[in-house]
Design a protein around this motif. Structure first.
Motif, PDB file in Angstrom:
ATOM      1  N   ALA A   1       0.848  -1.195   0.000  1.00 41.16           N
ATOM      2  CA  ALA A   1       0.000   0.000   0.000  1.00 41.16           C
ATOM      3  C   ALA A   1       0.883   1.244   0.000  1.00 41.16           C
ATOM      4  O   ALA A   1       1.971   1.230   0.592  1.00 41.16           O
ATOM      5  CB  ALA A   1      -0.885  -0.007   1.232  1.00 41.16           C
ATOM      6  N   PRO A   2       0.425   2.329  -0.647  1.00 43.80           N
ATOM      7  CA  PRO A   2       1.190   3.573  -0.645  1.00 43.80           C
ATOM      8  C   PRO A   2       1.452   4.039   0.785  1.00 43.80           C
ATOM      9  O   PRO A   2       0.603   3.878   1.660  1.00 43.80           O
ATOM     10  CB  PRO A   2       0.278   4.556  -1.376  1.00 43.80           C
ATOM     11  N   GLY A   3       2.650   4.565   1.005  1.00 41.14           N
ATOM     12  CA  GLY A   3       2.998   5.068   2.337  1.00 41.14           C
ATOM     13  C   GLY A   3       3.681   4.040   3.214  1.00 41.14           C
ATOM     14  O   GLY A   3       4.166   4.375   4.279  1.00 41.14           O
TER      15      GLY A   3
ATOM     16  N   SER B   1      -3.187   2.189 -10.469  1.00 40.50           N
ATOM     17  CA  SER B   1      -3.685   0.970 -11.110  1.00 40.50           C
ATOM     18  C   SER B   1      -4.063   1.231 -12.574  1.00 40.50           C
ATOM     19  O   SER B   1      -3.991   0.327 -13.399  1.00 40.50           O
ATOM     20  CB  SER B   1      -4.873   0.397 -10.340  1.00 40.50           C
ATOM     21  N   GLN B   2      -4.447   2.466 -12.892  1.00 38.41           N
ATOM     22  CA  GLN B   2      -4.804   2.772 -14.286  1.00 38.41           C
ATOM     23  C   GLN B   2      -3.580   2.662 -15.188  1.00 38.41           C
ATOM     24  O   GLN B   2      -3.632   2.068 -16.262  1.00 38.41           O
ATOM     25  CB  GLN B   2      -5.390   4.194 -14.398  1.00 38.41           C
ATOM     26  N   ALA B   3      -2.477   3.225 -14.718  1.00 34.34           N
ATOM     27  CA  ALA B   3      -1.251   3.197 -15.516  1.00 34.34           C
ATOM     28  C   ALA B   3      -0.470   1.905 -15.311  1.00 34.34           C
ATOM     29  O   ALA B   3       0.530   1.667 -15.975  1.00 34.34           O
ATOM     30  CB  ALA B   3      -0.369   4.392 -15.154  1.00 34.34           C
ATOM     31  N   ASP B   4      -0.939   1.053 -14.365  1.00 36.80           N
ATOM     32  CA  ASP B   4      -0.251  -0.183 -14.015  1.00 36.80           C
ATOM     33  C   ASP B   4       1.212   0.104 -13.640  1.00 36.80           C
ATOM     34  O   ASP B   4       2.133  -0.485 -14.177  1.00 36.80           O
ATOM     35  CB  ASP B   4      -0.329  -1.183 -15.173  1.00 36.80           C
ATOM     36  N   ALA B   5       1.378   1.051 -12.728  1.00 35.37           N
ATOM     37  CA  ALA B   5       2.731   1.434 -12.327  1.00 35.37           C
ATOM     38  C   ALA B   5       2.774   1.791 -10.847  1.00 35.37           C
ATOM     39  O   ALA B   5       1.799   2.289 -10.293  1.00 35.37           O
ATOM     40  CB  ALA B   5       3.200   2.632 -13.148  1.00 35.37           C
TER      41      ALA B   5
ATOM     42  N   GLY C   1       6.727  -0.947 -13.701  1.00 34.00           N
ATOM     43  CA  GLY C   1       5.475  -1.457 -14.252  1.00 34.00           C
ATOM     44  C   GLY C   1       4.954  -2.575 -13.364  1.00 34.00           C
ATOM     45  O   GLY C   1       5.693  -3.129 -12.542  1.00 34.00           O
ATOM     46  N   GLY C   2       3.686  -2.916 -13.536  1.00 33.66           N
ATOM     47  CA  GLY C   2       3.058  -3.945 -12.704  1.00 33.66           C
ATOM     48  C   GLY C   2       3.790  -5.274 -12.758  1.00 33.66           C
ATOM     49  O   GLY C   2       3.975  -5.938 -11.740  1.00 33.66           O
ATOM     50  N   LYS C   3       4.220  -5.672 -13.954  1.00 33.22           N
ATOM     51  CA  LYS C   3       4.910  -6.958 -14.121  1.00 33.22           C
ATOM     52  C   LYS C   3       6.204  -7.015 -13.315  1.00 33.22           C
ATOM     53  O   LYS C   3       6.499  -7.996 -12.646  1.00 33.22           O
ATOM     54  CB  LYS C   3       5.245  -7.178 -15.608  1.00 33.22           C
ATOM     55  N   ALA C   4       6.980  -5.935 -13.408  1.00 30.82           N
ATOM     56  CA  ALA C   4       8.250  -5.883 -12.682  1.00 30.82           C
ATOM     57  C   ALA C   4       7.999  -5.880 -11.177  1.00 30.82           C
ATOM     58  O   ALA C   4       8.698  -6.547 -10.414  1.00 30.82           O
ATOM     59  CB  ALA C   4       9.046  -4.646 -13.099  1.00 30.82           C
TER      60      ALA C   4
END
Ligand SMILES: [Zn+2]
Length: 222
Positions: A151-153, A190-194, A208-211
């Protein structure tokens, strides 16, 4: 006789089983992981069952026996000590040692391995952050989470880089994402998957989400 093929199968079954420890490993999944057609994997698994290394249910799948698991852990021990040795003592890059260890793990003697282990003061983790089984076949099972689930933070420490692909490892190294590195998650889009993280040296990195799924972390507990 324990050939390198037997060792590779047993090791791969062990690694695949770790993903779903409660279930039998489907033959199709093993064949894919070994890069062979299902018929080849089935013939090999039958031979492993005859040797007492796996239990095989033709419609259900495969599970290592205790003996099979011990063999797998010994192969992993050799592999991970070799990787550590190649990086720490011989100075090879961590992105290239997996392939070398794949070959050497079948050739190294217990005596040479013991010397390598001793020389490095018995490391607990290999350069990718994977735990090294003990000579008695024990391995630590610490639950790690993918960076993508943070989670952010929140803050965490890189524990493992769950990909042996050389290009990905070079990417991780170039960005300082090595086991032991501490960071905070700044934002997750989540929109940019980053996701964007900040290292202790204030450097920010966007993944990126994959990495982010391939970087496994240990949550910071103070
Ligand atoms: Zn490796």
């Amino acid at each position: 006789m324990i050939t390198s093929t037997v060792e590779n199968y047993v090791k791969q079954i062990y690694l695949q089983q770790q993903e779903n420890p409660a279930d039998l490993l489907p033959m199709g999944k093993l064949a894919t992981a070994m890069n062979v057609v299902p018929g080849t994997a089935t013939a090999m698994v039958k031979a492993l069952a005859d040797s007492g290394l796996v239990d095989y249910e033709p419609r259900g799948g495969i599970r290592l026996t205790h003996g099979g698991e011990q063999l797998a852990l010994h192969v992993l021990r050799r592999h991970r000590i070799l990787e550590s040795f190649l990086v720490e003592i011989l100075g090879l890059d961590w992105s290239e040692v997996h392939e070398e260890a794949e070959t050497l793990e079948h050739a190294v003697s217990d005596k040479v391995l013991e010397r390598m282990d001793h020389l490095m003061n018995r490391p607990q983790y290999d350069p990718h952050g994977d735990p090294i089984p003990t000579a008695k076949g024990q391995i630590s099972h610490i639950r790690l989470m993918p960076l993508s689930d943070m989670a952010p933070g929140t803050s965490a420490q890189v524990a493992r880089v769950a990909d042996q692909d050389a290009a990905f490892l070079r990417f991780a190294e170039k960005n300082g994402l090595l086991p032991g590195v501490k960071f905070s998650l700044i934002s997750s889009d989540s929109q940019a998957d980053a996701v964007t993280i900040r290292l202790r040296n204030k450097q920010t990195i966007t993944l990126g989400g994959k990495a982010a799924e391939k970087i496994l972390v240990r949550k910071k507990t103070g």
